[in-house]
Write an enzyme that holds these catalytic residues in place. Structure first.
Site, PDB file in Angstrom:
ATOM      1  CG  ASN A  37      -0.372  -5.921  -4.622  1.00 37.11           C
ATOM      2  OD1 ASN A  37      -0.203  -7.132  -4.451  1.00 37.11           O
ATOM      3  ND2 ASN A  37       0.333  -5.000  -3.982  1.00 37.11           N
ATOM      4  CE  LYS A  95      -1.460  -4.017  -0.974  1.00 35.45           C
ATOM      5  NZ  LYS A  95      -1.488  -2.830  -0.135  1.00 35.45           N
ATOM      6  CG  HIS A 133       3.764  -2.511  -2.565  1.00 34.63           C
ATOM      7  ND1 HIS A 133       3.532  -2.239  -1.231  1.00 34.63           N
ATOM      8  CD2 HIS A 133       2.585  -2.296  -3.205  1.00 34.63           C
ATOM      9  CE1 HIS A 133       2.270  -1.880  -1.077  1.00 34.63           C
ATOM     10  NE2 HIS A 133       1.676  -1.912  -2.253  1.00 34.63           N
ATOM     11  CD  GLU A 153       1.569  -3.269   1.676  1.00 34.63           C
ATOM     12  OE1 GLU A 153       1.472  -4.299   0.982  1.00 34.63           O
ATOM     13  OE2 GLU A 153       0.630  -2.465   1.829  1.00 34.63           O
ATOM     14  CD  GLU A 164       0.707   1.331  -4.515  1.00 31.17           C
ATOM     15  OE1 GLU A 164      -0.329   0.882  -5.015  1.00 31.17           O
ATOM     16  OE2 GLU A 164       1.365   0.732  -3.653  1.00 31.17           O
ATOM     17  N   GLY A 217      -4.434   1.243   2.049  1.00 31.28           N
ATOM     18  CA  GLY A 217      -5.262   0.479   2.979  1.00 31.28           C
ATOM     19  C   GLY A 217      -5.875   1.310   4.097  1.00 31.28           C
ATOM     20  CB  SER A 267      -7.655   4.332  -0.207  1.00 30.48           C
ATOM     21  OG  SER A 267      -7.039   3.859   0.982  1.00 30.48           O
TER      22      SER A 267
HETATM   23  O1  LIG Z   1      -0.618  -2.200  -4.317  1.00 29.66           O
HETATM   24  C1  LIG Z   1      -1.657  -1.660  -3.947  1.00 29.66           C
HETATM   25  C2  LIG Z   1      -1.650  -0.602  -2.981  1.00 29.66           C
HETATM   26  O2  LIG Z   1      -0.813  -0.837  -1.908  1.00 29.66           O
HETATM   27  C3  LIG Z   1      -2.987  -0.051  -2.611  1.00 29.66           C
HETATM   28  O3  LIG Z   1      -3.635  -0.820  -1.633  1.00 29.66           O
HETATM   29  P1  LIG Z   1      -5.142  -0.418  -1.222  1.00 29.66           P
HETATM   30  O4  LIG Z   1      -5.900  -0.275  -2.516  1.00 29.66           O
HETATM   31  O5  LIG Z   1      -5.619  -1.559  -0.379  1.00 29.66           O
HETATM   32  O6  LIG Z   1      -5.054   0.878  -0.490  1.00 29.66           O
END
Ligand SMILES: O=C[C@H](O)COP(=O)(O)O
Length: 253
Positions: free
Chosen positions: A9, A11, A93, A95, A163, A169, A209
């Site tokens: 993803n 983002k 998600h 977010e 998640e 993150g 992460s």
């Molecule tokens: O969609 C992916 C997740 O929000 C994980 O993000 P991350 O791997 O940067 O922690």
């Protein structure tokens, strides 16, 4: 046997030059041992689908509107994603839930639209740190799952991603025991709701992460069928390390 899935993803990251990673990823993983999915921002979706066309990498969206078309400025329908070459879409998600106030009902409606358009819906669930510390993790996940999961969910049209918000993150990850507890719980909920066979066919991804360094231990956890990766999906080298760990797990299991 559920096929393993490594999903990236991006983002709100990436530009045209970022698409070079698709070539490197395809070159490094030609065998199709696991499923690969990259979800770039809307602006890159068509170009990514064209670029990945000759490879086994699927392209997906990061959100869609629940309506098929109409006066929804700035939004994208599931059919538009499909038309641009997407095969899947991430929905709910954390977010999107926090930045845009998306509710479980909205996520479920979007999932119906996605499945109706022929896309795989990747439904995200996860607890906040306060909820985990209050001992409410399973209650929160159970409620999100019950209300966000689309009617008619199958292993073919739905994936669930766990998640934990506090792991996204941050470099923090739950212990493998904590991941296993939640994934086993989601599997049980799916089997109760969809029946053993269908509930047992829905793939469960862990996200938060995930990196090359921790991927192997996470993938060894029961009911973890792959990962939804944010930051480490932007560079071919980083994502490839995760894919290699998933391929090793696929070979072993
Ligand atoms: O969609 C992916 C997740 O929000 C994980 O993000 P991350 O791997 O940067 O922690």
């Amino acid at each position: 046997m559920r096929r393993k899935l490594a999903a990236g993803n991006w983002k709100m990251n990436g530009d045209a030059a970022s698409l070079d990673m698709l070539d490197a990823l395809a070159e490094g993983h030609p065998g199709g041992l696991v499923d690969l999915l990259i979800c770039p921002p809307f602006t890159l979706l068509g170009a990514a689908a064209t670029r990945a066309d000759a490879s086994l990498i699927a392209i997906g969206g990061q959100d869609c509107h629940a309506a098929p078309s109409g006066a929804h400025t700035g939004d994208i329908s599931a059919a538009m994603l499909k038309d641009a070459g997407a095969r899947a879409v991430i929905l709910g998600h954390s977010e999107r839930r926090s930045d845009h106030g998306e509710t479980n009902d909205m996520v479920r409606a979007k999932a119906h639209a996605a499945i109706g358009a022929g896309l795989t819906a990747i439904i995200c669930v996860g607890e906040s740190l306060a909820e985990r510390e209050a001992g409410a993790t399973l209650e929160v996940i159970g409620a999100q799952l019950a209300a966000s999961l689309p009617d008619g969910a199958t292993g073919g049209n739905t994936v669930v991603a766990y998640e934990p918000c506090w792991a996204i993150g941050t470099g923090l990850t739950p212990s493998t025991g904590q991941i296993g507890e939640v994934h086993d719980f989601i599997r049980m909920q799916l089997e109760q709701r969809l029946g053993e066979e269908t509930g047992g066919a829905v793939r469960l991804l862990y996200g938060g992460s995930v990196k090359g360094a921790n991927a192997a231990e996470i993938f060894a956890v029961r009911n973890v069928d792959g990962a939804l990766v944010g930051g480490a999906s932007l560079k071919a080298e980083d994502f490839s390390a995760i894919v290699k760990a998933l391929e090793a797990e696929a070979k072993a299991s």
